[in-house]
Design a protein around this motif. Structure first.
Motif, PDB file in Angstrom:
ATOM      1  N   LEU A  33       1.103  -1.260  -0.442  1.00 50.17           N
ATOM      2  CA  LEU A  33      -0.015   0.229   0.042  1.00 50.17           C
ATOM      3  C   LEU A  33       0.988   1.475  -0.571  1.00 50.17           C
ATOM      4  N   GLU A  75      -3.097  10.331   1.150  1.00 51.13           N
ATOM      5  CA  GLU A  75      -2.843   8.961   1.104  1.00 51.13           C
ATOM      6  C   GLU A  75      -1.936   8.651   2.090  1.00 51.13           C
ATOM      7  N   VAL A  76      -0.436   9.157   1.498  1.00 49.98           N
ATOM      8  CA  VAL A  76       0.814   8.665   1.389  1.00 49.98           C
ATOM      9  C   VAL A  76       1.136   8.964   3.521  1.00 49.98           C
ATOM     10  N   ALA A 133      -1.156   5.664   4.913  1.00 49.73           N
ATOM     11  CA  ALA A 133      -0.546   4.521   4.571  1.00 49.73           C
ATOM     12  C   ALA A 133       1.006   4.346   5.427  1.00 49.73           C
ATOM     13  N   LYS A 181      -3.312  13.371  -2.562  1.00 46.69           N
ATOM     14  CA  LYS A 181      -2.076  12.000  -1.739  1.00 46.69           C
ATOM     15  C   LYS A 181      -1.228  12.211  -1.232  1.00 46.69           C
ATOM     16  N   GLU A 194       2.810   1.607  -3.911  1.00 52.17           N
ATOM     17  CA  GLU A 194       1.524   2.240  -4.935  1.00 52.17           C
ATOM     18  C   GLU A 194       1.349   3.604  -4.267  1.00 52.17           C
ATOM     19  N   GLN A 195       0.902   4.100  -3.018  1.00 49.55           N
ATOM     20  CA  GLN A 195       0.427   5.492  -2.665  1.00 49.55           C
ATOM     21  C   GLN A 195       1.976   6.449  -2.825  1.00 49.55           C
ATOM     22  N   TRP A 253      -4.946  -1.943  -3.214  1.00 52.83           N
ATOM     23  CA  TRP A 253      -3.527  -1.774  -3.012  1.00 52.83           C
ATOM     24  C   TRP A 253      -2.982  -3.161  -1.900  1.00 52.83           C
ATOM     25  N   GLN A 302       1.188   6.129  -6.996  1.00 44.80           N
ATOM     26  CA  GLN A 302       0.551   7.472  -7.367  1.00 44.80           C
ATOM     27  C   GLN A 302       1.172   9.198  -7.166  1.00 44.80           C
TER      28      GLN A 302
END
Length: 366
Positions: A223, A277-278, A281, A274, A226-227, A354, A230
């Motif tokens: 995860l 989200e990072v 994670a 984003k 992926e973050q 993810w 992106q």
């Protein structure tokens, strides 16, 4: 003599009726034999007056109107046929133009098809190897890594004159003229190259032995990778778009920089999302998520002596809120792909997107 008198009277009466009541139909019509009470001569038949009512006249006008409407409706048929003919010719021209574009850009088309096919193949292969856990095929993962690295090198070598790799470090590639199609080409190639790198990094994590990284924690690593990927793919198109929007010699500089400002404001919202989200994670890696209560060795399992997921003896059993018991590692891997209990489908975990090793197909074109 009597016939002449009667005939004259009949003619005069018809004339008078036409002047007084224009709507009356005073046309002479022959009398049907069934309507006649006596046998008259043909000469006498001309003296009989047939006066039609208004309903008959109205009916004639209605028939005329209907005929006119019918004729008007019939005129739409040629128009529809003409419109259909125009559409047919337009579609044929569009198909012809599409074929011409495909021929002119056949190299780029083949490259795009190859990139998409390669992505689907290796992305699906990685997800299968993640599910296998300890039974994963190390040799297959190594072949995947070599093939992905070869694809990255091959694409950059084929288009070495454009220096597309410069987009990875937020620099401008080399191009003769920057039009819209060239912009999409540079951004699209860069996005797929970053995807390949993302799959390769996840493959390396999958190859690691259990003593280096437990299977329970790998979903969180996937995860986080992926973050970060992106967010990186969101940043790489920015220099290309800013260059494209600001360098238009036919437009006033104020309009160019106004477009750049609007683009930066638009991208700022995406970057903030984003970053959140990072951050989430990263916190997930630092804090271990507990899906239930760990059982002591003396407590008897509720649903048998074997874990329903791995069909083996319990290892560090954990009891969920729905009272079902599983191995801690098995149920953690399960919740990397699902949100519900494997037995009763009760919702236990959050969104597992993810965490199964999947990589986003979405292309960041702007």
């Amino acid at each position: 003599m009597a016939g002449l008198v009667e005939g004259g009277i009949g003619d005069n009466l018809n004339t008078v009726l036409r002047g007084i009541i224009p709507g009356l139909n005073t046309m002479d019509t022959p009398v049907h034999p069934s309507h006649s009470s006596d046998n008259r001569s043909p000469a006498n038949d001309s003296t009989i007056i047939d006066i039609s009512t208004d309903e008959g006249g109205g009916g004639d006008e209605g028939d005329t109107d209907q005929g006119g409407n019918g004729a008007g409706g019939g005129q739409t048929v040629p128009e529809m046929r003409g419109l259909r003919s125009i559409l047919d010719r337009t579609i044929l021209f569009i198909l012809l133009l599409a074929v011409k574009i495909l021929i002119d850009h056949r190299l780029g088309l083949f490259v795009v098809i190859g990139l998409v096919g390669t992505f689907f193949h290796h992305n699906g292969n990685l997800k299968q190897q993640v599910i296998l856990k300890a039974k994963r095929k190390i040799f297959s993962l190594i072949i995947m890594l070599v093939f992905l690295l070869f694809n990255i090198f091959f694409v950059y070598y084929i288009f070495s004159d454009q220096h597309l790799y410069r987009s990875l470090i937020f620099c401008q590639p080399v191009y003769e003229t920057m039009d819209f199609w060239m912009l999409l080409w540079i951004v699209g190639i860069t996005d797929f190259m970053i995807k390949y790198m993302t799959i390769a990094v996840k493959g390396i994590v999958t190859i690691l032995p259990r003593r280096c990284l437990s299977f329970k924690r790998r979903g969180k690593i996937y995860l986080l990778i992926e973050q970060f990927s992106q967010m990186y793919r969101t940043l790489t198109p920015m220099p290309i778009w800013i260059q494209y929007l600001s360098n238009d010699p036919e437009t006033h500089w104020s309009i160019n920089y106004g477009l750049v400002l609007l683009y930066v404001i638009f991208k700022a919202g995406s970057l903030i999302d984003k970053l959140k989200e990072v951050r989430a994670a990263t916190k997930g890696i630092c804090f271990d998520v507990q899906y239930g209560v760990h059982l002591s060795k003396g407590e008897p399992p509720v649903n048998g002596q074997a874990c329903p997921i791995c069909q083996d003896d319990y290892t560090d059993p954990i009891q969920l809120q729905c009272k079902h018991i599983f191995c801690d590692e098995c149920v953690s891997l399960w919740f990397d792909r699902e949100r519900t209990c494997p037995m009763c489908r009760a919702k236990v975990a959050d969104d597992p997107t993810w965490r199964d090793g999947n990589t986003s197909l979405y292309v960041h074109l702007f």
